[in-house]
Design an enzyme around this catalytic site. Sequence first.
Site, PDB file in Angstrom:
ATOM      1  N   ASP A  82       2.642  -5.413   2.429  1.00 57.13           N
ATOM      2  CA  ASP A  82       1.798  -4.320   1.945  1.00 57.13           C
ATOM      3  C   ASP A  82       0.453  -4.402   2.634  1.00 57.13           C
ATOM      4  OD1 ASP A  82       0.978  -2.146   0.258  1.00 57.13           O
ATOM      5  OD2 ASP A  82      -0.141  -3.578  -0.949  1.00 57.13           O
ATOM      6  N   SER A  83      -0.282  -3.299   2.578  1.00 56.76           N
ATOM      7  CA  SER A  83      -1.632  -3.296   3.129  1.00 56.76           C
ATOM      8  C   SER A  83      -2.574  -4.183   2.312  1.00 56.76           C
ATOM      9  CB  SER A  83      -2.182  -1.872   3.144  1.00 56.76           C
ATOM     10  OG  SER A  83      -2.198  -1.359   1.830  1.00 56.76           O
ATOM     11  N   TYR A  91      -4.607   1.217   4.381  1.00 59.92           N
ATOM     12  CA  TYR A  91      -3.937   1.846   5.523  1.00 59.92           C
ATOM     13  C   TYR A  91      -4.058   3.376   5.480  1.00 59.92           C
ATOM     14  CZ  TYR A  91      -1.447  -2.452   7.053  1.00 59.92           C
ATOM     15  OH  TYR A  91      -1.112  -3.684   7.532  1.00 59.92           O
ATOM     16  N   GLY A  92      -4.236   3.917   4.291  1.00 58.82           N
ATOM     17  CA  GLY A  92      -4.217   5.373   4.084  1.00 58.82           C
ATOM     18  C   GLY A  92      -4.959   6.194   5.138  1.00 58.82           C
ATOM     19  N   CYS A 144       4.538  -0.283   0.653  1.00 58.55           N
ATOM     20  CA  CYS A 144       3.318   0.493   0.849  1.00 58.55           C
ATOM     21  C   CYS A 144       3.772   1.882   1.274  1.00 58.55           C
ATOM     22  CB  CYS A 144       2.494  -0.165   1.949  1.00 58.55           C
ATOM     23  SG  CYS A 144       1.140   0.844   2.600  1.00 58.55           S
ATOM     24  N   ASN A 145       3.301   2.892   0.561  1.00 58.75           N
ATOM     25  CA  ASN A 145       3.765   4.244   0.862  1.00 58.75           C
ATOM     26  C   ASN A 145       3.357   4.703   2.256  1.00 58.75           C
ATOM     27  OD1 ASN A 145       5.049   5.885  -1.565  1.00 58.75           O
ATOM     28  ND2 ASN A 145       3.687   4.349  -2.408  1.00 58.75           N
ATOM     29  N   THR A 146       2.111   4.390   2.643  1.00 58.86           N
ATOM     30  CA  THR A 146       1.635   4.846   3.953  1.00 58.86           C
ATOM     31  C   THR A 146       2.459   4.206   5.067  1.00 58.86           C
ATOM     32  OG1 THR A 146      -0.579   4.934   3.015  1.00 58.86           O
ATOM     33  CG2 THR A 146      -0.419   5.086   5.401  1.00 58.86           C
ATOM     34  N   GLU A 164      -8.597   0.372  -8.743  1.00 55.62           N
ATOM     35  CA  GLU A 164      -9.228  -0.822  -8.174  1.00 55.62           C
ATOM     36  C   GLU A 164     -10.409  -1.301  -9.007  1.00 55.62           C
ATOM     37  OE1 GLU A 164      -9.659  -0.428  -3.911  1.00 55.62           O
ATOM     38  OE2 GLU A 164      -7.530  -0.909  -3.691  1.00 55.62           O
ATOM     39  N   CYS A 205       2.531   6.212  -4.980  1.00 53.31           N
ATOM     40  CA  CYS A 205       1.540   5.225  -4.534  1.00 53.31           C
ATOM     41  C   CYS A 205       1.703   4.021  -5.435  1.00 53.31           C
ATOM     42  CB  CYS A 205       0.130   5.819  -4.661  1.00 53.31           C
ATOM     43  SG  CYS A 205      -1.190   4.626  -4.347  1.00 53.31           S
ATOM     44  N   THR A 206       1.675   2.842  -4.842  1.00 51.64           N
ATOM     45  CA  THR A 206       1.919   1.638  -5.649  1.00 51.64           C
ATOM     46  C   THR A 206       0.835   1.395  -6.693  1.00 51.64           C
ATOM     47  OG1 THR A 206       0.962   0.352  -3.840  1.00 51.64           O
ATOM     48  CG2 THR A 206       3.354   0.409  -3.981  1.00 51.64           C
ATOM     49  N   HIS A 207      -0.322   2.055  -6.555  1.00 54.60           N
ATOM     50  CA  HIS A 207      -1.380   1.880  -7.563  1.00 54.60           C
ATOM     51  C   HIS A 207      -1.154   2.733  -8.816  1.00 54.60           C
ATOM     52  CE1 HIS A 207      -3.533   0.278  -4.060  1.00 54.60           C
ATOM     53  NE2 HIS A 207      -4.417  -0.242  -4.871  1.00 54.60           N
TER      54      HIS A 207
END
Lengths: 269, 269
Positions: free
Chosen positions: B9-10, B41-42, B72-74, B151, B183-185
């Site tokens: 992941d980023s 990364y977005g 990571c989606n991006t 975050e 998005c993982t968040h």
Amino acid sequence: MQQPIAVLDSGVGGLTVVKEVMRQLPREKIIYFGDTARTPYGPRPADEVTRFTRQIVDYLIQFRPKMIVIACNTATAVALEDIRSRVAIPVVGVIHPGARAANGRTQTGIVGVIGTEGTIRSGAYEYALKQLSPSLEVISLACPKFVPLVEQGNFRSPETYEAVRSSLAPLKQRRLDTLILGCTHYPFLADTISEVMGREVALISSNDETAREISTILHDRNKLARNEDSPVHQFFCSGEPRMFKTIAQQWLGEQIELTPVVWQVPKIG
Amino acid sequence: MQQPIAVLDSGVGGLTVVKEVMRQLPREKIIYFGDTARTPYGPRPADEVTRFTRQIVDYLIQFRPKMIVIACNTATAVALEDIRSRVAIPVVGVIHPGARAANGRTQTGIVGVIGTEGTIRSGAYEYALKQLSPSLEVISLACPKFVPLVEQGNFRSPETYEAVRSSLAPLKQRRLDTLILGCTHYPFLADTISEVMGREVALISSNDETAREISTILHDRNKLARNEDSPVHQFFCSGEPRMFKTIAQQWLGEQIELTPVVWQVPKIG
């Protein structure tokens, strides 16, 4: 030409899987075999079910399928590994997808499984669940009254409610939060089962979950169909074709192409 | 020795996937790489994200993983096919599992997707969904306010509710019944999102669904871990290790083994 997905079942129950595959993967061509001449598989000895399943696979393999789906809990329980060892294409049963979905869903770690006597006796769901997560508690229950009710089309009567209520009573005292409908016939009774078990118990239907796994595996193997046209499916049955056709067309909501197959039933031994 | 599952992941977002894999597949050993030095990364150009992803894969491959998970989606949106073409083991991203789950769940055929600007701009979810079912209607919406809220650990405040409500307003008039948290968040905001969208809209979390697909693919390939022991996972990060360790241990609820990695950042071109 597009390679089909081959789906087999002891009879018409596997059509619930076909319907989900048609919905989730509308580009995929399906060939279906219902062994209606020898249904049900539930009460048969394991080696006989394995022999029948092999025979159907041998028949379907001539159509060069890219995958075989055993859309019958009993056949999956006893013959999945045998078939996996005999063919070079992926073989998907209906037990692991349900087990995997339940394992993902449960928060309490207590999972219920209902199925035919044959499926429950095989212990296949319990084995699949514990392979994933050894600490899961699995409560299995045979519900022999359910298939006859479904075959009579008796989904919502007071008699059905009473049969479901009394059959599931042993599960009501347990703290399970997830219940696997371990028989392709049971989704027809899902509303009643949910009413009896309470909304807080998640019901896992093999049909949805199996269609999802078919999609996952074909994607992983770069085998998802890419054509834009609507595929023409093909159906085969070993028993009386008229009844099969009526049920299939009603359930799938479209006309089907059906080829009756006369088995040379092999001698035992 | 057991071959691990490699997850990258980023930054820390992919730990939500790790937690689900640990829950659903407690026998599997995980190695995780969080590229915290170069997160997020977005906003980066696609070729840069691809280059970073390749570099991490090259690093992780030395541990002989049996599978690579791009959590990571991006990175999934821009680099999945590139990585799939470069390694001989299965590569799983977070986009197809979510797309597949949404495709299976929707009844209206209208699916919403929310994600970062990069993910939404890539069109990757829409492409994955239409590959499965060309007739799906997909409504995509970037929600740039969400990641900063997560975050800051700001999951349930009135400010968060207001940000979620105003961000999702364009979706409220549409007849979607399924919403992908792309998005993982976003799973951290699931309660608030559900409150805003209404209980009748099913939320699809990439984390659960990706863990399910990992299980499906390892089973199909006969690669599920069979040992009984609890595996020891290994974590790597490219940035400041103390912060990463604190977040990871808090989120996973256990002590972790962390190795900081100092990148030789390759020159562009």
